[in-house]
Every structure is written in C-alpha cells, then in structure tokens.
Design a protein around this motif. Structure first.
Motif, mmCIF file in Angstrom:
data_model
loop_
_atom_site.group_PDB
_atom_site.id
_atom_site.type_symbol
_atom_site.label_atom_id
_atom_site.label_comp_id
_atom_site.label_asym_id
_atom_site.label_seq_id
_atom_site.Cartn_x
_atom_site.Cartn_y
_atom_site.Cartn_z
ATOM 1 N N GLY A 85 -25.908 28.695 5.474
ATOM 2 C CA GLY A 85 -26.597 29.664 6.260
ATOM 3 C C GLY A 85 -28.106 29.740 5.812
ATOM 4 O O GLY A 85 -28.758 29.906 6.940
ATOM 5 N N LEU A 86 -28.596 29.266 4.670
ATOM 6 C CA LEU A 86 -29.892 29.050 4.591
ATOM 7 C C LEU A 86 -30.508 28.091 5.351
ATOM 8 O O LEU A 86 -31.690 28.181 6.058
ATOM 9 N N LEU A 87 -29.614 26.791 5.349
ATOM 10 C CA LEU A 87 -30.263 25.901 6.355
ATOM 11 C C LEU A 87 -30.427 26.172 7.797
ATOM 12 O O LEU A 87 -31.227 25.591 8.427
ATOM 13 N N THR A 88 -29.363 26.916 8.311
ATOM 14 C CA THR A 88 -29.171 27.335 9.585
ATOM 15 C C THR A 88 -30.436 28.131 9.743
ATOM 16 O O THR A 88 -31.098 28.099 11.067
ATOM 17 N N MET A 89 -30.770 29.188 9.209
ATOM 18 C CA MET A 89 -32.059 29.959 9.160
ATOM 19 C C MET A 89 -33.164 29.159 9.203
ATOM 20 O O MET A 89 -34.135 29.491 9.824
ATOM 21 N N MET A 90 -33.166 28.111 8.179
ATOM 22 C CA MET A 90 -34.393 27.152 8.479
ATOM 23 C C MET A 90 -34.620 26.485 9.784
ATOM 24 O O MET A 90 -35.739 26.374 10.206
ATOM 25 N N ALA A 101 -42.586 19.157 8.354
ATOM 26 C CA ALA A 101 -41.702 18.315 7.814
ATOM 27 C C ALA A 101 -41.732 18.339 6.419
ATOM 28 O O ALA A 101 -40.396 18.288 5.901
ATOM 29 N N THR A 102 -42.725 18.379 5.634
ATOM 30 C CA THR A 102 -42.510 18.487 4.146
ATOM 31 C C THR A 102 -41.944 19.734 3.645
ATOM 32 O O THR A 102 -41.174 19.482 2.644
ATOM 33 N N ILE A 103 -41.948 20.622 4.435
ATOM 34 C CA ILE A 103 -41.464 22.056 4.144
ATOM 35 C C ILE A 103 -40.121 21.950 4.161
ATOM 36 O O ILE A 103 -39.350 22.220 3.460
ATOM 37 N N LYS A 104 -39.493 21.251 5.332
ATOM 38 C CA LYS A 104 -38.032 21.246 5.851
ATOM 39 C C LYS A 104 -37.411 20.357 4.750
ATOM 40 O O LYS A 104 -36.195 20.524 4.140
ATOM 41 N N LEU A 105 -38.029 19.167 4.521
ATOM 42 C CA LEU A 105 -37.402 18.302 3.419
ATOM 43 C C LEU A 105 -37.406 18.943 2.076
ATOM 44 O O LEU A 105 -36.508 18.860 1.583
ATOM 45 N N PHE A 106 -38.371 19.668 1.728
ATOM 46 C CA PHE A 106 -38.285 20.487 0.237
ATOM 47 C C PHE A 106 -37.114 21.241 0.300
ATOM 48 O O PHE A 106 -36.200 21.303 -0.634
ATOM 49 N N ILE A 107 -36.849 22.037 1.429
ATOM 50 C CA ILE A 107 -35.568 23.191 1.463
ATOM 51 C C ILE A 107 -34.508 22.359 1.571
ATOM 52 O O ILE A 107 -33.652 22.715 0.807
ATOM 53 N N GLN A 108 -34.404 21.328 2.264
ATOM 54 C CA GLN A 108 -33.096 20.340 2.099
ATOM 55 C C GLN A 108 -32.675 19.749 0.812
ATOM 56 O O GLN A 108 -31.770 20.100 0.373
ATOM 57 N N LEU A 109 -33.923 19.346 0.033
ATOM 58 C CA LEU A 109 -33.651 18.927 -1.244
ATOM 59 C C LEU A 109 -33.041 20.201 -2.192
ATOM 60 O O LEU A 109 -32.241 19.726 -2.880
#
Length: 355
Positions: A85-90, A101-109
């Motif tokens: 759900g957090l990934l969906t919100m992102m 892209a760097t923020i998205k990668l950090f959240i995915q990690l």
C-alpha cells in the motif's frame, strides 16, 4: 481458509468493488489532475485517468477483509497490503508530481528491507550455476536486488495498452496455480482475488470509452506482489526433481521483464547515457517499430512467456535447470535479434517508398 465461500468471494467481489468505485475514482482523478497526458513518447490521445492500480489494490484489499478467518495469516497480509500500500501511494504521488528517481529507489529499498525482515528471502539457488544454500549476507543482498530489480523491471513494461495488465494476469494465474498445488491456500486466495480485478481493468484499459491507465501505482504494486509471491513459493515448495520444474516456472515469470530491463540498461550505458533515462528500446517498442499494433505486441509478448513455460515443462525431464535457463536465454536473444532485423527492414522499406 480454503472454503467454497472464500473462493466465491475471491472470484466475484473484486470485480463488483472495482466497478462500484470506478466512476467516483475517475471523477476524483480528473479533478486532482491524476491523469496521463500525451507527449512525444506516448501514442494515446487526450488525458487518461491513472486509477487502474489504485482500484485493483482497493478492490482486492476490501475483498480480503470480507473473507472468513482473514487474520489467520495476517503476517502475509501485512507485507502485501501495508508495504504494498505504501508502494502504491508512492506510485500515485509519482503519477501526479513525478518524484525523483533517487527518492523512489530509496523507498523501494526500505520496503524491500521490510519484506525481507518478514521472511520474504531467497535462501537457495536450487543448483543454478552449481549454487545451493546461500549464506545470510548473500540471502539478504540477493533478495534485496531481486525485489527492487523486478519491481522496476515490471514498471518498465507498462508502456503500451494492455501489456502490464495482461502480463500481470498471466503471472498471477501461474502463481495461483503453483500456490494451490503447493498447499499455500492463503496465498492462492489472495492471488485468485487479483484475477477478476485485473480482468475488469483490462476491459477499460484496452477500450476507448472511459479509458484508464494502471499508472506507476499499479505497475509498482503488481511487480511487488509478483516477486514476493514468487519468493514465498520458493520457500514452501519442497525440493525434489519435480519441484525444480516449479522453480524453473517461477523463473519464467520473472525472466522476460528482468532480461529486457538488463538489456536496455546495458544499451543506455553503452551509448554513454544514464541507465535510467527513458527511451524506446524496450521489447514492446521493438514490436511497435516492426509494425505491430499494441494489441498484437501484447499478445506476442505474453505468448512468448507461455512458450517459455512450455519449454520448461517439456524439457524438465530431459535437461537440468541450468540447461533450461540457457535455452530460455537463447530463445530471448533470438527474439530480440529477429525484432531488430524486422524493424530495420521496415525502416528501409518506408525510406524506399518515400524515395
């Protein structure tokens, strides 16, 4: 619990909930500017609401909460629907505001780390390249790379109408069948719930009236669901000669998105550019360049994945898993070469016509 009631709920309710939420979500998305606008890289006309992923997520989540004994496997639900759900919100925020892209990668990690801490970890290579059990540091690193890598690889497939949804439908159907045969009943019910939701999405996604897109919210979440389901199944499938076939089938689901992404990243680096800069070199772009329509391109790509699984099934008794992977790699390289040659011929045919 695998009861007739839960199976009926899983088959019927996601579609009903999706349709019930469709028009309100569509109006809100247009009002908030959560839409995809045409540009030089996109072929659609007019603005299209990016609500497919949100509706798939919500329809399945609500369906799961309606089932009997839903809290029995809450640990699995927690990872799939809270982290997912957090990934969906992102993804929603990225669709609307274009996050760096760097923020998205950090959240995915971070979300991959949470999944690993909850038991979603690759512990063995099952004899691939002669490697079996992995040390804990390798388990962590490989699992982290697998989760983040596949999530992004699947996200990159969402480039033409119907492709990401159709490939997700194919992958989840195969995963559901493997979960059922392995006795992973809770995972089976979760995956079964996604099938009707994705089918309804595809009806709107490939249609002309009330057209919607999945958006990053959908492609990121579905990629997360597929890779975590695959890792979970690797842990519950007993290791014997027959189960290695199932491991190879799991690899087939991951094979095309990952190999295509690696190929494109290497091409970008070889040209001296950023590996993350968007271009038109993906597998579906090669089909389009060869003159195939988005619908035919989608059918051929999904059919290729089906062909790979058939190769695994029929070669399982004749070759070990390493030879099977080598055969799949050879088939993929051959496909890319044929598509590039076809696109080259079409380009020169058009030039000759103009001349």
């Amino acid at each position: 619990m695998l009861t007739y009631t839960n199976i009926i709920i899983a088959i019927m309710m996601p579609a009903v909930i999706f349709l019930a939420l469709f028009q309100p979500a569509r109006k809100v998305a247009i009002r908030l500017g959560l839409v995809d606008k045409p540009n030089a890289r996109k072929q659609h006309k007019g603005t299209v609401p990016l609500i497919g992923g949100i509706l798939i997520f919500l329809s399945v989540l609500i369906t799961q909460l309606l089932m009997e004994d839903v809290l029995r496997d809450f640990s699995f639900l927690k990872v799939i629907f809270i982290s997912g759900g957090l990934l969906t919100m992102m993804g929603v925020l990225d669709d609307r505001f274009d996050i760096r892209a760097t923020i998205k990668l950090f959240i995915q990690l971070v979300l991959a780390h949470l999944a690993i801490n909850n038991g979603f970890m690759i512990t063995s290579f099952f004899g691939i390249l002669g490697i079996h059990e992995l040390s804990y540091p390798l388990q962590y690193v490989i699992s982290l790379l697998a989760i983040v890598g596949f999530v992004n690889a699947f996200n990159l497939m969402d480039g033409i109408d119907g492709l990401a949804g159709s490939f997700a439908l194919f992958s989840i159907a195969i995963l559901a069948a493997l979960a059922y045969t392995a006795g992973a009943n809770f995972l089976f019910l979760v995956l079964l719930s996604f099938i009707p939701a994705i089918v309804v999405f595809l009806v709107f996604n490939t249609g002309k009236k009330y057209k919607i897109f999945m958006g990053d919210a959908g492609s990121l979440f579905l990629g997360y669901l597929i890779i975590l389901s695959g890792i979970h199944l690797m842990g519950v499938i007993a290791i014997d000669e027959k189960s290695l076939n199932n491991i190879a089938i799991l690899l087939c689901i991951l094979f095309i998105p990952i190999m295509d992404s690696l190929r494109v990243y290497l091409l970008r680096i070889n040209k001296g550019g950023s590996p993350f800069k968007a271009d038109r070199n993906h597998l579906h772009h090669l089909f389009l360049a060869g003159g195939y329509s988005p619908l035919k391109s989608t059918i051929y790509i999904v059919s290729t994945a089906v062909l790979f699984i058939l190769i695994v099934v029929f070669s399982g008794d004749r070759f070990d898993i390493n030879w099977t992977i080598f055969i799949l790699l050879g088939c993929f390289i051959t496909l890319i070469a044929l598509l590039r040659y076809n696109a080259y011929i079409k380009e020169w045919t058009e030039k000759i016509k103009k001349f």
